[in-house]
Design a protein around this motif. Structure first.
Motif: not given
Length: 305
Positions: A150-169
């Protein structure tokens, strides 16, 4: 008198012989002395053997050759999550769970055998200590695995890219559906907030970052509702079912055709108005024909008579 002279001469002769005999014996002793210095060179001949050994020790000094092998392994191989967290310090509980669940080996293998990347939210030891006593120990092996995933995302997300994610993740523990371990990520300036439905955490400093792996520190353990609040999961499913009838009842719209079919079946048994009118017309035609035939018969009878 003669005897005294002879006696004196005898003593003098003995003294002379004794005196002459001593110098001849002295060289014999001095002749032995050189034998000792002859042995001395044998001892200095051994020291050269000892200095010959020191060169063997410096030959071991190239031990730096081992450290020279370490960089290629680190540069060429995939990053090791547990080593990175161990070097950073303060993540001993999370490291232990990564190892006991086998997730650290899975991540290492996937990073080594594919181009897939991961983003890991690593709770600190302080975050685990803030949990109620026995929270982790009360979980089954499967639940512990799901908790870490639950603490792991199956992709590399940099600090600047968090705002581009669509919820729910989606996380490694499941999918975006209800009860499938999704996360909600929101940004406010440079701050990233993480919500599980039970816990709200703030993204901390970057522990590690490259093109395959990003590790961020979080100040709280991310507790999924699916494990720690099953009632919320049941409510979510009930809500999903409550919304589902609007879609599920769509097929019921096809029931009217069935009623139409029954009406059609009834129509087969009950004549329609048009059919009744056709029958009446047919009866009128047949009566007219009968009247014509009857008139012909009457005329023929009169002519014969």
């Amino acid at each position: 008198m003669t005897k005294q002279v002879l006696f004196s001469l005898s003593i003098l002769l003995i003294h002379c012989i004794t005196t002459l005999a001593q110098p001849t014996a002295a060289p014999t002793q001095s002749a032995k002395a050189p034998v000792q210095p002859a042995k001395a060179p044998v001892q200095p001949a051994k020291p050269p053997v000892q200095p010959a050994k020191p060169p063997v020790q410096p030959a071991k000094a190239p031990a730096p050759a081992q450290s020279a092998k370490v960089p290629p392994v680190k540069k060429g191989g995939p990053p090791d999550v547990t080593k990175i967290l161990g070097k950073a310090g303060g993540f001993s509980v999370f490291i232990r769970l990564l190892k006991s669940t086998g997730i650290s080996d899975q991540i290492y293998g996937q990073l080594n055998n594919s181009n897939n990347g991961f983003t890991i939210f690593a709770p600190t030891d302080t975050a685990f200590s803030n949990l109620k006593p026995g929270t982790i120990n009360s979980l089954s092996d499967l639940q512990k695995t799901q908790l870490i995933q639950f603490h792991i995302l199956n992709t590399v997300v940099t600090i600047s890219n968090f705002q581009t994610l669509s919820n729910p993740v989606p996380t490694e523990a499941g999918d975006t559906g209800a009860g499938e371990f999704p996360l909600t990520l929101t940004t406010a300036g440079n701050q990233v907030n993480i919500s599980t439905g039970l816990v709200n955490a703030t993204l901390g400093e970057t522990v590690y970052s490259d093109n395959q792996l990003d590790i961020y520190q979080v100040d709280s353990v991310l507790l999924p509702q699916d494990i720690f609040d099953p009632k919320a999961k049941a409510k979510a499913k009930a809500k999903a079912k409550a919304e589902a009838p609007a879609e599920a009842e769509a097929p019921t719209l096809s029931k009217p055709p069935k009623s139409n079919d029954t009406n059609n079946d009834d129509a087969l048994d009950t004549p329609s108005i048009a059919a009744k009118e056709d029958d009446s017309s047919a009866m009128s035609v047949s009566l007219s024909s009968m009247h014509g035939i009857f008139g012909v018969v009457v005329v023929a009878f009169i002519v014969i008579n």
